[in-house]
Design a protein around this motif. Sequence first.
Motif, PDB file in Angstrom:
ATOM      1  N   TRP A 172       0.680  -1.142  -0.040  1.00  0.00           N
ATOM      2  CA  TRP A 172       0.024   0.058  -0.095  1.00  0.00           C
ATOM      3  C   TRP A 172       1.003   1.203   0.197  1.00  0.00           C
ATOM      4  N   LEU A 226      -1.415  -1.285  -3.983  1.00  0.00           N
ATOM      5  CA  LEU A 226      -2.720  -0.759  -3.571  1.00  0.00           C
ATOM      6  C   LEU A 226      -2.294   0.714  -3.966  1.00  0.00           C
ATOM      7  N   MET A 227      -3.377   1.468  -4.535  1.00  0.00           N
ATOM      8  CA  MET A 227      -3.216   2.952  -4.534  1.00  0.00           C
ATOM      9  C   MET A 227      -4.089   3.414  -3.339  1.00  0.00           C
ATOM     10  N   ASP A 228      -3.644   4.498  -2.805  1.00  0.00           N
ATOM     11  CA  ASP A 228      -4.249   5.306  -1.828  1.00  0.00           C
ATOM     12  C   ASP A 228      -5.477   6.270  -2.350  1.00  0.00           C
ATOM     13  N   LEU A 229      -6.566   5.848  -2.232  1.00  0.00           N
ATOM     14  CA  LEU A 229      -7.696   6.609  -2.763  1.00  0.00           C
ATOM     15  C   LEU A 229      -8.067   7.695  -1.938  1.00  0.00           C
ATOM     16  N   MET A 281     -11.403   5.826 -10.988  1.00  0.00           N
ATOM     17  CA  MET A 281     -11.090   4.498 -10.293  1.00  0.00           C
ATOM     18  C   MET A 281     -10.711   3.462 -11.415  1.00  0.00           C
ATOM     19  N   TRP A 302      -7.376   3.678 -13.015  1.00  0.00           N
ATOM     20  CA  TRP A 302      -6.226   3.290 -12.571  1.00  0.00           C
ATOM     21  C   TRP A 302      -6.381   1.563 -12.558  1.00  0.00           C
ATOM     22  N   CYS A 303      -7.570   1.060 -12.340  1.00  0.00           N
ATOM     23  CA  CYS A 303      -7.820  -0.491 -12.374  1.00  0.00           C
ATOM     24  C   CYS A 303      -7.036  -0.882 -13.667  1.00  0.00           C
ATOM     25  N   PHE A 308      -7.404  -0.631  -3.644  1.00  0.00           N
ATOM     26  CA  PHE A 308      -7.413   0.818  -3.105  1.00  0.00           C
ATOM     27  C   PHE A 308      -7.156   0.604  -1.596  1.00  0.00           C
ATOM     28  N   ARG A 309      -6.574   1.452  -0.767  1.00  0.00           N
ATOM     29  CA  ARG A 309      -6.726   1.894   0.362  1.00  0.00           C
ATOM     30  C   ARG A 309      -7.530   3.078   0.348  1.00  0.00           C
ATOM     31  N   MET A 310      -8.447   3.366   1.165  1.00  0.00           N
ATOM     32  CA  MET A 310      -9.641   4.528   0.845  1.00  0.00           C
ATOM     33  C   MET A 310      -9.525   5.397   2.236  1.00  0.00           C
ATOM     34  N   THR A 335      -9.821  -4.106  -1.321  1.00  0.00           N
ATOM     35  CA  THR A 335     -10.192  -2.776  -0.854  1.00  0.00           C
ATOM     36  C   THR A 335     -10.086  -2.801   0.618  1.00  0.00           C
TER      37      THR A 335
END
Length: 557
Positions: free
Chosen positions: A49, A96-99, A185, A188-189, A196-198, A252
Amino acid sequence: MKKNWWKESVVYQIYPKSFNDSNGDGIGDINGIIEKLDYLKELGVNVLWISPMLESPQDDNGYDISDYRRIYKDYGTMEDYEKLLEEAHRREIKVLMDLVVNHTSDEHQWFLESKKSKDNPYRDYYIWKNPVNGKEPNNWGGVFGGSAWEYDDETQMYYLHLFSKKQPDLNWENEKVRQEVYDMMKFWCDKGIDGFRMDVISMISKDQSFPEGKVGSGLYGDFGPYCVHGPRVHEFLKEMNREVLSKYDIMTVGETSGVTIEEAQKYAGENSGELNMVFQFEHVEDASQHVEFGKWTTARYDFKAFKKTMIKWQEQLQGKAWNSLFLGNHDQPRSVSRFGNDNPAYRETSAKMLATCLHMMQGTPYVYQGEELGMTNVYFDKLEDYRDIESIQYYTELTDSGLMDPDYMMKCLMLRSRDNARTPMQWNDSEQAGFTKGQPWIKVNPNYKEINAKSQLADPDSIFHYYQKLIRIRKEKDIVVYGEFEPLYREDDQIFAYIRRLGEERLLTVCNFSEHPAEMEIPEEFTKARCLISNLERKSFEGKIVLKPYEAFVLYK
């Protein structure tokens, strides 16, 4: 219980600004992360992450995004990011992307348009309100101190910002805003990210009557009851799942401060149609939170309250929703300084003990960068060494108003500031800990000569190798991931112990959280059990035993 790859994963959080600088400008970057992928592979983690890496003025270190489809220039380019994905995937590591979609930066194009006039097409992308009796629309305070409203001279209205005034909140009531977020989103996917970490996702729905908040000891009202787990939050997340998440095999995790067991089951229930798991913060918002100024205290955490909370989340989510397991992150002090003992006599033992306790529980464990080395708080004693907006603004607000003595507030910062977790990663004992060849954006912890990755990689008894072993056990034994949880010694002042059960298999984890010896009796069913891992040498694991300070071990039968 349904098996999923994200339940079986171990996540490593990277704070990109502080991880590894490849070009000598004092700021960590994407190529710096690529350089260290083999290190992460060796540790055994299989998901990264990475805190936000998108275009940002960096008012809150990237949690203020000005362009959702561009990489922040100091971190690199889109090509660098694509290479990172490719290189990580080649090593079977997911990303994981930080959303960050509760708010944007005030320099985002949407907000620049929104500010222009009351009838601008983007006006309704944000939350604007007229003054009430010449003042703010209500008394809400922001998370970083001050009012949660900022006046705009141009249109003579206030906009809402639950965080910094440079982080205006998006209006999720507006369907166009939601569609923009879902489109981004998917972008990016489709690039190949793995989830995603939201960020503060539980705050996206606000009570549209915007009532006054209850005033405690501070100067402002609490927005919590009206913005956290707001009226439409589950509706919005179900929509997000339908539109985006369900279309990809991704992981997620939602940051849901203040979440209850019941709410967590709505967010992350096995069939909730929302998220895979949530971060709850009850165990890090410990008993010392019930003091006058929230987290700003020098009080030590309450072990029994901590243990009770950890057990509660294990027992009550069991079979209903999935846990996230963590003791530290970019917003928390260093875990060994907070829950263990960073005195050199006990630092290594207590860091290993904390890892043992956490990694043998049910849930997905998160390792925050440097935690696998036992990195400690930095204990800055000068305000000018701090970079964190929250620390600086609260110091100013609480001391200027006379609510707190400046010397005491500095002690609070030394223990609680988010900058404790943000000092550069300690790679070796060369200048600046091998993080950069330049001047780092924030000072390096002076203990880098003793605590660094290079020396630990060379030492088979190091904290790094201990983490590596824990992660390997988790991968080899389904019981660690899927076994039922049963606590022992619930009321003990020192011992945290529990059994995991899966079919005929049994696992016993025992941890002494204190610097004093502790007596216990090993349950009879673990007679002749095998020790899988221990942080101190012990001849016998049967009958009545005396645990040494910060001792931990895991028995398997």
